[in-house]
Write an enzyme that holds these catalytic residues in place. Structure first.
Site, PDB file in Angstrom:
ATOM      1  CD1 TRP A 168      -3.735  -3.525  -0.937  1.00  0.00           C
ATOM      2  CD2 TRP A 168      -4.364  -5.366  -1.132  1.00  0.00           C
ATOM      3  NE1 TRP A 168      -2.715  -4.138  -1.742  1.00  0.00           N
ATOM      4  CE2 TRP A 168      -3.003  -5.616  -1.714  1.00  0.00           C
ATOM      5  CE3 TRP A 168      -5.227  -6.725  -0.919  1.00  0.00           C
ATOM      6  CZ2 TRP A 168      -2.499  -6.718  -2.005  1.00  0.00           C
ATOM      7  CZ3 TRP A 168      -4.633  -7.933  -1.526  1.00  0.00           C
ATOM      8  CH2 TRP A 168      -3.121  -7.812  -2.122  1.00  0.00           C
ATOM      9  CG  ASP A 333       9.389  -2.336  -5.799  1.00  0.00           C
ATOM     10  OD1 ASP A 333       9.215  -2.575  -4.322  1.00  0.00           O
ATOM     11  OD2 ASP A 333       8.664  -1.603  -6.496  1.00  0.00           O
ATOM     12  CG  ASP A 334      10.750  -3.250   0.114  1.00  0.00           C
ATOM     13  OD1 ASP A 334      12.004  -2.871   0.333  1.00  0.00           O
ATOM     14  OD2 ASP A 334       9.782  -3.594   0.548  1.00  0.00           O
ATOM     15  NE  ARG A 410       4.433  -4.642   3.191  1.00  0.00           N
ATOM     16  CZ  ARG A 410       5.430  -3.921   2.303  1.00  0.00           C
ATOM     17  NH1 ARG A 410       6.043  -2.919   3.104  1.00  0.00           N
ATOM     18  NH2 ARG A 410       6.075  -4.466   1.512  1.00  0.00           N
ATOM     19  CE  LYS A 443       5.663   1.179  -6.735  1.00  0.00           C
ATOM     20  NZ  LYS A 443       4.559   1.692  -7.679  1.00  0.00           N
ATOM     21  CG  ASP A 445       4.405   1.686  -1.334  1.00  0.00           C
ATOM     22  OD1 ASP A 445       3.286   1.965  -0.923  1.00  0.00           O
ATOM     23  OD2 ASP A 445       4.903   0.553  -1.624  1.00  0.00           O
ATOM     24  CG  PHE A 446       1.606   5.798   3.556  1.00  0.00           C
ATOM     25  CD1 PHE A 446       2.294   6.946   4.354  1.00  0.00           C
ATOM     26  CD2 PHE A 446       0.390   5.515   3.978  1.00  0.00           C
ATOM     27  CE1 PHE A 446       1.506   7.128   5.542  1.00  0.00           C
ATOM     28  CE2 PHE A 446      -0.254   5.719   5.309  1.00  0.00           C
ATOM     29  CZ  PHE A 446       0.272   6.756   6.053  1.00  0.00           C
ATOM     30  CG  ASP A 513      -0.291  -3.328  -4.216  1.00  0.00           C
ATOM     31  OD1 ASP A 513       0.409  -2.325  -4.738  1.00  0.00           O
ATOM     32  OD2 ASP A 513      -0.285  -3.415  -2.862  1.00  0.00           O
TER      33      ASP A 513
END
Length: 690
Positions: A168, A333-334, A410, A443, A445-446, A513
């Site tokens: 990552w 985003d989130d 997470r 977007k 995500d995973f 990221d």
């Protein structure tokens, strides 16, 4: 082009510069003949007439020479296919027939109730291979292993292996090492492509960036996978790869069921690593990436400015600032949905938070459109928080092992997307969401690997590893068909799901990221070995880089670094000064001018990011763009000139930045400042044929 011998047992597939040839012996042994420079059918037939070496009780005459080695019989090398029935294990096949459809060759074999079809297709100089397995019998068949293809390399000494490794925030790191006897295995057992390796390898003996033979292979699969590169005892080399990491069980095929493996693509190039990369890039832009001829817009993403603390009014303020610097796509985003005020809640509840967006997303989307931008959102459909309405209603919808603790990374669990009811729920949620507002971009995500990949009550729970990916593909395909104007980006905590499979269903990928402009140079260098700039999302974020390493860098360096791909902005624009906003507008305007060349042109890596100066060049028609970035230099150290590539040696080119005219093999002295003491600097140079 496909050529077939009169006896129907030798086949040659050819692209513009290369050929691939196979031959079926009288004993139904499918042998590899040639992969390399273009040859004629007569050449392949001459190769087919050469006898195989004699066998011994300790070695196999087939190992390293077969097209698709199966388990069983006179073989010792790693099998591509391993099948188990209640009575036996292994395969003893016979050839049935070949057929063609367009430029596709199909070779069909049979072992009892199992039909095995090997598929071949050329796309330029890229050969696509995959396998279909049909259970035509009356009993179930267990596929322990079903690789897409096995590639046999010509006999050479001193093979060198290139691969992309990482983790990552440090993905796609290129490493080259000597290939030794035995096997080198890379892959992912995490349920997705993974940050640790990209499913690509390349082999050479003495290649440079622009010279020498390179063989490359890339797998189009977005779940767990494995590539095995083996140097056999007689020094022959084979590469085997496909879905799944181990051989514990892939799928159970009931009578009448079929499994088609992902594509495993390969290419040969005699123009070095750079030529191989450009061939991969052209292949993906032409045959893989949806709508690849369209320019990807400059986007702004609000995550680093707001994280979970968002509101409709606040997003509109950011949108106005983004529009002022020339952004074309604004992404929330989130944090816009459910009870999503942190990463502990809300995943799975894909409806706008009523406190933050009282009338849903449409009012904000309309205002963003009124500012001249497209509107996008972030989702993570394959995940769920325990603190969510979805999980409270359906705790059995996640992957879990009966009687074991459900691991949370997470603060989230993985939905069992192999279940039909989960697939239908996500379709209803996402289709409803995209129908509720004018959304132009998603977007996807995973952010969590598989850990407790169980399915209590399912007769063959191992199938979730494959069926999760097939369901993901099916869901994306269904959404794209229902909402053709919506673009999708693949994200997985950065570069955790980048492969030819996901790229065939998404418009771009989130590379990492890590948005630090200096760190990104090595990431982007590795990424470019296989994938084109047209899909490589890159952001300009704040300095110091508080998200990762605290590094201070100029806006100039940040922009030039990010302009190597699909430019985005991710900083907190509400904190940028008027001077910074004005400078950002100039860089965005410049990027829009060079965007067709960067996103659709041929890439030349002039200098790798291993020393003080790195540079990449893009060529499209009569236009050339060079991005040069100075990472560090000693005081007073002279910087090397840049010799450009891919240009007409008989033509003249004008540098738009300096007005200088260059002829032939262009050698540029760039506009970087000299005499610095380790400062970062960057420049953009544009040349046009005159």
């Amino acid at each position: 082009m496909l050529e077939i011998a009169e006896n129907g047992r030798t086949w040659v597939l050819s692209g513009p510069t290369s050929s691939y040839a196979v031959h079926l012996t009288e004993h139904d042994e499918l042998l590899h003949l040639h992969w390399g420079p273009a040859i004629a059918l007569a050449d392949a037939e001459e190769l087919a007439a050469r006898p195989l070496p004699g066998a011994s009780s300790f070695e196999s005459r087939l190992d390293g020479r077969e097209e698709y080695p199966v388990e069983g019989g006179p073989r010792f090398a790693r099998p591509a296919l391993s099948v188990r029935t209640p009575e036996r294990r292994g395969t003893e096949w016979t050839f049935e027939r070949y057929d063609t459809e367009g430029d596709e060759l199909r070779l069909r074999f049979r072992d009892g109730g199992l039909a095995i079809t090997l598929h071949y297709r050329t796309r330029g100089d890229v050969v696509e291979r995959w396998t279909t397995l049909d259970n035509d019998g009356a009993e179930p068949l267990e596929l322990l292993r079903a690789d897409s293809a096995t590639w046999a390399l010509p006999e050479r000494e001193g093979w060198r292996l290139s691969q992309l490794h990482g983790r990552w925030a440090a993905e796609s790191r290129l490493v080259r090492s000597d290939l030794t006897y035995g096997e080198k295995v890379i892959g992912s057992r995490r349920g997705h492509t993974g940050h640790q390796h990209l499913p690509w390898v390349a082999l050479d003996t003495d290649a440079t960036e622009e010279r020498g033979e390179v063989y490359g292979c890339a797998l189009g699969w977005s779940g767990s996978w494995r590539l095995a590169v083996a140097q056999l005892p007689d020094a022959r080399v084979q590469i085997t790869g496909g879905a799944g990491y181990d051989d514990s069980g892939l799928l159970l095929l009931a009578p009448g069921e079929s499994f088609t493996t992902p594509v495993f693509a390969g290419l040969w190039s005699d123009t070095g690593y750079g030529g191989a990369s450009r061939t991969w890039h052209t292949y993906q832009r032409t045959y893989v990436i949806p709508d690849a001829g369209q320019d990807r817009p400059v986007l702004y993403n609000s995550w680093e400015a707001t994280q979970f603390d968002i509101s409709e009014d606040q997003q509109e303020v950011l949108a106005r600032r983004a529009a002022a610097v020339g952004v074309e796509l604004f992404v929330v985003d989130d944090g816009w949905f459910g009870a999503r005020t942190s990463d502990r809640a809300g995943l799975g509840d894909w409806t706008p938070n009523p406190d933050r967006f009282p009338a849903g997303l449409k009012p904000l989307a309309d205002r963003v459109h009124a500012l001249g931008m497209q509107f996008g959102i972030w989702v993570e459909p394959e995940m769920v928080n325990a603190d969510s309405d979805l999980y409270r209603a359906h705790p059995d919808w996640v992957q879990y092992q009966e009687g074991r603790k459900r691991t949370e990374f997470r603060n989230q669990l993985v939905l069992n997307l192999a279940r039909g009811d989960v697939q239908e729920y996500l379709w209803e949620q996402l289709d409803g969401l995209l129908s509720s507002a004018p959304i132009d971009y998603v977007k996807w995500d995973f952010n969590r690997c598989f850990t407790d990949a169980g399915w209590p009550g399912e007769a063959y729970p191992q199938r979730l590893w494959v069926d999760h990916v097939r369901a993901l593909y099916g869901l994306l395909d269904r959404l794209r068909e229902a909402h053709p104007g919506v673009a999708f980006e693949s994200c997985s905590g950065g570069g955790g799901r980048i492969d030819l499979g996901i790229m065939s269903r998404t418009d771009q990928v989130w590379t990492s990221d890590n948005t630090d402009p200096l760190d990104r140079l090595a990431i982007q260098h590795g990424f470019s070995q296989i994938h084109p700039a047209r899909v490589m999302a890159a952001w300009v974020t704040d300095s110091p880089n508080t998200q990762l390493n605290g590094r201070v860098s100029s806006l100039r360096f940040r922009f030039v670094s990010a302009m190597a791909g699909v430019l985005g902005v991710g900083g907190d624009l509400s904190e940028w000064t008027e001077e910074e906003l004005a400078e950002a507008r100039r860089w965005v305007d410049l990027y829009k001018e060079i965007r067709p060349i960067v996103q659709h042109g041929d890439l030349y890596r002039l200098r790798p990011p291993t020393g003080g100066l790195s540079a990449v060049q893009y060529v499209r028609g009569d236009e050339t763009v060079v991005l040069a970035l100075l990472q560090a230099q000693h005081y007073g150290e002279p910087l090397p000139a840049l010799r450009l590539r891919g240009l007409d040696p008989t033509a003249s080119y004008e540098c738009l930045e300096t007005g200088e005219v260059h002829r032939g093999a262009v050698l540029l002295h760039h506009g970087l400042r000299t005499g610095l003491r380790g400062d970062l600097d960057a420049t953009v140079l544009r040349l046009r044929r005159i």
